[in-house]
Design a protein around this motif. Structure first.
Motif, PDB file in Angstrom:
ATOM      1  N   THR A  67      31.210  53.601  45.784  1.00 57.50           N
ATOM      2  CA  THR A  67      31.180  52.148  45.786  1.00 57.50           C
ATOM      3  C   THR A  67      29.781  51.629  46.107  1.00 57.50           C
ATOM      4  O   THR A  67      29.067  52.205  46.915  1.00 57.50           O
ATOM      5  N   ILE A  68      29.432  50.542  45.463  1.00 64.39           N
ATOM      6  CA  ILE A  68      28.255  49.762  45.819  1.00 64.39           C
ATOM      7  C   ILE A  68      28.822  48.432  46.287  1.00 64.39           C
ATOM      8  O   ILE A  68      29.546  47.776  45.540  1.00 64.39           O
ATOM      9  N   ARG A  69      28.555  48.059  47.530  1.00 62.86           N
ATOM     10  CA  ARG A  69      29.214  46.878  48.092  1.00 62.86           C
ATOM     11  C   ARG A  69      28.228  45.972  48.809  1.00 62.86           C
ATOM     12  O   ARG A  69      27.311  46.443  49.467  1.00 62.86           O
ATOM     13  N   LYS A  70      28.485  44.680  48.667  1.00 55.61           N
ATOM     14  CA  LYS A  70      27.709  43.683  49.399  1.00 55.61           C
ATOM     15  C   LYS A  70      28.408  43.448  50.730  1.00 55.61           C
ATOM     16  O   LYS A  70      29.591  43.116  50.776  1.00 55.61           O
ATOM     17  N   LEU A  71      27.653  43.645  51.806  1.00 59.18           N
ATOM     18  CA  LEU A  71      28.150  43.378  53.152  1.00 59.18           C
ATOM     19  C   LEU A  71      27.179  42.387  53.774  1.00 59.18           C
ATOM     20  O   LEU A  71      25.981  42.663  53.843  1.00 59.18           O
ATOM     21  N   GLY A  72      27.666  41.243  54.192  1.00 58.58           N
ATOM     22  CA  GLY A  72      26.779  40.164  54.617  1.00 58.58           C
ATOM     23  C   GLY A  72      26.036  39.696  53.383  1.00 58.58           C
ATOM     24  O   GLY A  72      26.652  39.384  52.368  1.00 58.58           O
ATOM     25  N   GLN A  73      24.716  39.703  53.445  1.00 55.70           N
ATOM     26  CA  GLN A  73      23.914  39.311  52.278  1.00 55.70           C
ATOM     27  C   GLN A  73      23.157  40.499  51.688  1.00 55.70           C
ATOM     28  O   GLN A  73      22.219  40.320  50.929  1.00 55.70           O
ATOM     29  N   GLN A  74      23.564  41.722  52.050  1.00 55.11           N
ATOM     30  CA  GLN A  74      22.845  42.909  51.602  1.00 55.11           C
ATOM     31  C   GLN A  74      23.761  43.875  50.857  1.00 55.11           C
ATOM     32  O   GLN A  74      24.957  43.957  51.143  1.00 55.11           O
ATOM     33  N   TRP A  75      23.164  44.598  49.927  1.00 54.55           N
ATOM     34  CA  TRP A  75      23.891  45.577  49.118  1.00 54.55           C
ATOM     35  C   TRP A  75      23.709  46.983  49.686  1.00 54.55           C
ATOM     36  O   TRP A  75      22.618  47.337  50.139  1.00 54.55           O
ATOM     37  N   PHE A  76      24.789  47.773  49.619  1.00 54.13           N
ATOM     38  CA  PHE A  76      24.759  49.152  50.108  1.00 54.13           C
ATOM     39  C   PHE A  76      25.386  50.090  49.086  1.00 54.13           C
ATOM     40  O   PHE A  76      26.441  49.804  48.532  1.00 54.13           O
ATOM     41  N   ASN A  77      24.717  51.220  48.874  1.00 53.89           N
ATOM     42  CA  ASN A  77      25.259  52.313  48.080  1.00 53.89           C
ATOM     43  C   ASN A  77      26.056  53.171  49.061  1.00 53.89           C
ATOM     44  O   ASN A  77      25.490  53.767  49.974  1.00 53.89           O
ATOM     45  N   LEU A  78      27.378  53.201  48.891  1.00 62.47           N
ATOM     46  CA  LEU A  78      28.260  53.908  49.822  1.00 62.47           C
ATOM     47  C   LEU A  78      28.721  55.238  49.231  1.00 62.47           C
ATOM     48  O   LEU A  78      29.889  55.612  49.347  1.00 62.47           O
ATOM     49  N   ASN A  79      27.811  55.952  48.610  1.00 61.19           N
ATOM     50  CA  ASN A  79      28.112  57.225  47.972  1.00 61.19           C
ATOM     51  C   ASN A  79      28.304  58.303  49.036  1.00 61.19           C
ATOM     52  O   ASN A  79      27.413  58.542  49.854  1.00 61.19           O
ATOM     53  N   SER A  80      29.461  58.954  49.036  1.00 59.22           N
ATOM     54  CA  SER A  80      29.764  59.976  50.047  1.00 59.22           C
ATOM     55  C   SER A  80      28.894  61.222  49.896  1.00 59.22           C
ATOM     56  O   SER A  80      28.896  62.080  50.776  1.00 59.22           O
ATOM     57  N   LEU A  82      25.729  61.052  49.920  1.00 58.37           N
ATOM     58  CA  LEU A  82      24.525  60.747  50.691  1.00 58.37           C
ATOM     59  C   LEU A  82      24.802  60.958  52.184  1.00 58.37           C
ATOM     60  O   LEU A  82      25.950  60.880  52.622  1.00 58.37           O
ATOM     61  N   THR A  83      23.743  61.161  52.947  1.00 55.22           N
ATOM     62  CA  THR A  83      23.897  61.379  54.388  1.00 55.22           C
ATOM     63  C   THR A  83      24.291  60.097  55.132  1.00 55.22           C
ATOM     64  O   THR A  83      24.680  60.162  56.289  1.00 55.22           O
ATOM     65  N   GLY A  84      24.200  58.950  54.455  1.00 56.76           N
ATOM     66  CA  GLY A  84      24.598  57.683  55.056  1.00 56.76           C
ATOM     67  C   GLY A  84      24.477  56.583  54.022  1.00 56.76           C
ATOM     68  O   GLY A  84      24.052  56.829  52.892  1.00 56.76           O
ATOM     69  N   PRO A  85      24.865  55.335  54.380  1.00 59.82           N
ATOM     70  CA  PRO A  85      24.740  54.218  53.427  1.00 59.82           C
ATOM     71  C   PRO A  85      23.284  53.989  53.051  1.00 59.82           C
ATOM     72  O   PRO A  85      22.388  54.150  53.878  1.00 59.82           O
ATOM     73  N   GLU A  86      23.060  53.632  51.795  1.00 64.07           N
ATOM     74  CA  GLU A  86      21.708  53.344  51.310  1.00 64.07           C
ATOM     75  C   GLU A  86      21.590  51.857  51.033  1.00 64.07           C
ATOM     76  O   GLU A  86      22.374  51.294  50.274  1.00 64.07           O
ATOM     77  N   LEU A  87      20.611  51.220  51.656  1.00 68.49           N
ATOM     78  CA  LEU A  87      20.358  49.798  51.447  1.00 68.49           C
ATOM     79  C   LEU A  87      19.741  49.614  50.058  1.00 68.49           C
ATOM     80  O   LEU A  87      18.836  50.343  49.674  1.00 68.49           O
ATOM     81  N   ILE A  88      20.277  48.649  49.304  1.00 71.90           N
ATOM     82  CA  ILE A  88      19.764  48.353  47.965  1.00 71.90           C
ATOM     83  C   ILE A  88      19.349  46.886  47.954  1.00 71.90           C
ATOM     84  O   ILE A  88      20.158  46.011  48.268  1.00 71.90           O
ATOM     85  N   SER A  89      18.101  46.627  47.582  1.00 69.76           N
ATOM     86  CA  SER A  89      17.627  45.238  47.549  1.00 69.76           C
ATOM     87  C   SER A  89      18.255  44.502  46.366  1.00 69.76           C
ATOM     88  O   SER A  89      18.678  45.121  45.386  1.00 69.76           O
ATOM     89  N   ASP A  90      18.289  43.186  46.459  1.00 70.44           N
ATOM     90  CA  ASP A  90      18.810  42.372  45.351  1.00 70.44           C
ATOM     91  C   ASP A  90      18.036  42.654  44.064  1.00 70.44           C
ATOM     92  O   ASP A  90      18.623  42.728  42.992  1.00 70.44           O
ATOM     93  N   THR A  91      16.716  42.800  44.186  1.00 70.01           N
ATOM     94  CA  THR A  91      15.899  43.017  42.981  1.00 70.01           C
ATOM     95  C   THR A  91      16.152  44.394  42.372  1.00 70.01           C
ATOM     96  O   THR A  91      16.027  44.560  41.169  1.00 70.01           O
TER      97      THR A  91
END
Length: 171
Positions: A67-80, A82-91
């Protein structure tokens, strides 16, 4: 006489590895009033929605979902993987989705109001800053063993140089 035990028929909805079909995921989401739309479908593309205005995407490649999900105003790559969530910028979001499509992923947009979660509540009032991007699980071990191999090669080369020097001193 018919046996009361019937052989279990394999299901196309789930396999032994825990992989679920898109139909199962779609039905599970419908319980929450959510629906899926294929990201690159004509129907979705005709809506002309900027991906940053969505709330979540589900991505699938072969038998892996994430899943790629917006939490608050930020996007996160929630790929299991990965060692943890990856922050993805809007751009970067649209580029990331395009890259996933190029790699053969099916991407589905989750439409509807996602249920509240604690992370959403916290990230509405504070932003995350990621100091270091998460790695693929196993990447650290691979780099460590590759580093060890480099050291071994250097040690062998040093031993060889010493052996050559010693043999030349004997002459």
């Amino acid at each position: 006489m018919d046996s009361i035990f019937h052989e279990k028929q394999p299901s196309g909805n789930m396999d032994d590895s825990g992989f679920f079909s898109i139909q199962v995921i779609s039905n599970a989401l419908s319980v929450w009033g959510l629906e899926l739309m294929l990201f690159n479908s004509r129907e979705y593309q005709s809506l002309m929605i900027n991906p940053i205005n969505e709330k979540a995407f589900i991505c699938n490649y072969k038998e892996h979902w994430f899943t790629i999900r917006k939490l608050g105003q930020q996007w996160f790559n929630l790929n299991s993987l990965l060692t943890g969530p990856e922050l993805i910028s809007d751009t970067y979001l649209a580029l990331f989705l395009a890259q996933l499509q190029q790699e053969g992923y099916s991407i589905f947009v989750i439409r509807g109001n996602l249920p509240e979660c604690e992370a959403e509540q916290i990230l509405r009032i504070m932003r995350v800053q990621q100091q270091q991007r998460p790695r693929l699980i196993g990447e650290d071990e691979a780099q460590t063993s590759a580093g060890r191999q480099d050291i071994d090669v250097e040690d062998e080369e040093a031993d060889l140089r010493r052996a050559i020097q010693l043999s030349m001193q004997g002459k």
